[in-house]
Scaffold this motif. Structure first.
Motif, PDB file in Angstrom:
ATOM      1  N   PHE A 261       0.834  -1.193   0.000  1.00  0.00           N
ATOM      2  CA  PHE A 261       0.000   0.000   0.000  1.00  0.00           C
ATOM      3  C   PHE A 261       0.873   1.250   0.000  1.00  0.00           C
ATOM      4  O   PHE A 261       1.668   1.466   0.917  1.00  0.00           O
ATOM      5  N   THR A 262       0.719   2.092  -1.017  1.00  0.00           N
ATOM      6  CA  THR A 262       1.492   3.326  -1.127  1.00  0.00           C
ATOM      7  C   THR A 262       0.599   4.558  -1.217  1.00  0.00           C
ATOM      8  O   THR A 262       1.072   5.641  -1.546  1.00  0.00           O
ATOM      9  N   GLY A 263      -0.688   4.385  -0.921  1.00  0.00           N
ATOM     10  CA  GLY A 263      -1.614   5.514  -0.966  1.00  0.00           C
ATOM     11  C   GLY A 263      -2.369   5.655  -2.267  1.00  0.00           C
ATOM     12  O   GLY A 263      -2.989   6.693  -2.524  1.00  0.00           O
ATOM     13  N   LYS A 264      -2.354   4.619  -3.101  1.00  0.00           N
ATOM     14  CA  LYS A 264      -3.118   4.673  -4.354  1.00  0.00           C
ATOM     15  C   LYS A 264      -4.603   4.457  -4.075  1.00  0.00           C
ATOM     16  O   LYS A 264      -4.978   3.799  -3.101  1.00  0.00           O
ATOM     17  N   THR A 265      -5.437   5.009  -4.946  1.00  0.00           N
ATOM     18  CA  THR A 265      -6.878   4.757  -4.854  1.00  0.00           C
ATOM     19  C   THR A 265      -7.421   4.367  -6.225  1.00  0.00           C
ATOM     20  O   THR A 265      -6.807   4.648  -7.264  1.00  0.00           O
ATOM     21  N   ALA A 266      -8.571   3.707  -6.198  1.00  0.00           N
ATOM     22  CA  ALA A 266      -9.298   3.360  -7.420  1.00  0.00           C
ATOM     23  C   ALA A 266     -10.668   4.026  -7.354  1.00  0.00           C
ATOM     24  O   ALA A 266     -11.322   4.014  -6.307  1.00  0.00           O
ATOM     25  N   ILE A 267     -11.087   4.618  -8.481  1.00  0.00           N
ATOM     26  CA  ILE A 267     -12.362   5.331  -8.524  1.00  0.00           C
ATOM     27  C   ILE A 267     -13.190   4.796  -9.685  1.00  0.00           C
ATOM     28  O   ILE A 267     -12.774   4.858 -10.852  1.00  0.00           O
ATOM     29  N   TYR A 268     -14.357   4.273  -9.354  1.00  0.00           N
ATOM     30  CA  TYR A 268     -15.260   3.758 -10.390  1.00  0.00           C
ATOM     31  C   TYR A 268     -16.027   4.926 -11.006  1.00  0.00           C
ATOM     32  O   TYR A 268     -16.569   5.787 -10.304  1.00  0.00           O
ATOM     33  N   MET A 269     -16.074   4.967 -12.350  1.00  0.00           N
ATOM     34  CA  MET A 269     -16.751   6.071 -13.043  1.00  0.00           C
ATOM     35  C   MET A 269     -17.700   5.561 -14.131  1.00  0.00           C
ATOM     36  O   MET A 269     -17.974   6.256 -15.114  1.00  0.00           O
TER      37      MET A 269
END
Length: 322
Positions: A261-269
């Motif tokens: 974990f390095t602070g990435k995020t995933a955003i569903y669009m």
């Protein structure tokens, strides 16, 4: 004289005459309510970051601290455990153990809640920790493991893994290099002892943790540490060292690889209200969800039109969907 002997000699000197400016002692230590830290202890804060993360220290954990320094972080860990032997601090340098013991006695005079018995100081080193298998909740070290050559670093990490309980945490702060350290600097034993020439690259550092068996690694902070200039270090171009704070968990490595974990995020669009990848990750439309690097990569590759993945922030404190 080996690099380990040079290191022991260097820190014996530092124990007797605090080296103000060594590592990041100019930075202020973590402030906690009701905790007073003497000037002497602050001067001996030979670290490059911090390993004291309150969120990791609930339920009065048993902490093994490797390389006691002036005792500052041992005192901070005791703040959370507050019981006899709650913190075991190990150091091979007798002068450093003696200096830390003196500092902790002074700390007891300045902190009514603290008793020196809360920190048990033991002789030992990172390659043969004087504690039983699976006996501690947390192992911590600050700016020590970077001194080791790769084979010795592997031994130290395997020892940390051995003494941790299942699910236990290895909390570390070490310099890392933004590119490989030139050989002539690696071979300078005093520079290595000063935490200036033994650093691995980020990729090498994380791989060492995974090779030791840690299935999940979380990055707490990554920031500039020191710049090695061309003139002083006889290199072709300046070399930036960074300070990396990490927490590694003694959990099984998943079949598809470790979770970093390095602070990435995933955003569903997409058009639906949520997205389910049927692998444990449910994303609400438009809401960033913290994910490990591996999951971010998979989601971006399999759903390039529907999922946006953000870059690493190099800061993560939980809340992920992995």
């Amino acid at each position: 004289m080996s690099y380990l002997e040079t290191t022991a000699e260097f820190y014996a000197e530092a124990a007797q005459t605090p080296q103000v400016g060594l590592c990041c002692v100019q930075s202020s230590p973590l402030q906690l309510p009701g905790l007073k830290i003497s000037e002497q202890m602050q001067e001996m804060n030979y670290g490059c970051g911090t390993t004291v993360h309150p969120a990791e220290l609930s339920n009065e954990p048993t902490v093994l601290y490797v390389g006691i320094g002036g005792g500052l972080e041992a005192l901070q860990f005791a703040y959370f455990s507050r019981r006899v032997g709650g913190v075991v601090a190990v150091d091979p340098v007798s002068a450093m153990r003696e200096a830390a013991a003196r500092n902790l006695k002074l700390a007891a005079q300045e902190n009514p809640w603290f008793d020196p018995s809360f920190v048990e100081i033991r002789q030992g080193d990172a390659f043969a920790l004087p504690v039983a298998d699976a006996s501690v909740d947390v192992v911590a070290q600050n700016c020590l493991f970077n001194i080791f050559e790769p084979a010795d670093l592997s031994k130290a990490l395997q020892e940390a893994f051995r003494v941790l309980k299942p699910g236990g945490r290895l909390i570390m702060s070490d310099p890392i290099a933004t590119r490989p350290i030139p050989l002539h600097l690696q071979q300078d034993e005093r520079l290595r002892a000063m935490c200036l020439s033994g650093a691995l690259t980020y990729e090498e550092y994380i791989q060492q943790l995974v090779d030791a068996g840690f299935g999940q690694v979380e990055i707490r902070a990554r920031r500039p540490y020191r710049l090695l200039d061309c003139q002083s270090y006889h290199i072709d171009q300046p070399l930036l060292l960074e300070s990396l704070d990490s927490v590694s968990f003694k959990v099984e490595i998943p079949a598809d690889g470790p979770c970093i974990f390095t602070g990435k995020t995933a955003i569903y669009m997409g058009v639906e209200t949520f997205f389910d990848d049927n692998a444990g990750h449910i994303l609400q439309r438009g809401v960033p969800a913290a994910v490990c690097d591996k999951t971010a990569r998979k989601l971006a590759m399999s759903n390039p039109g529907d999922i946006l993945t953000t870059n690493a922030t190099w800061h993560y404190t939980g809340g992920g969907c992995c």
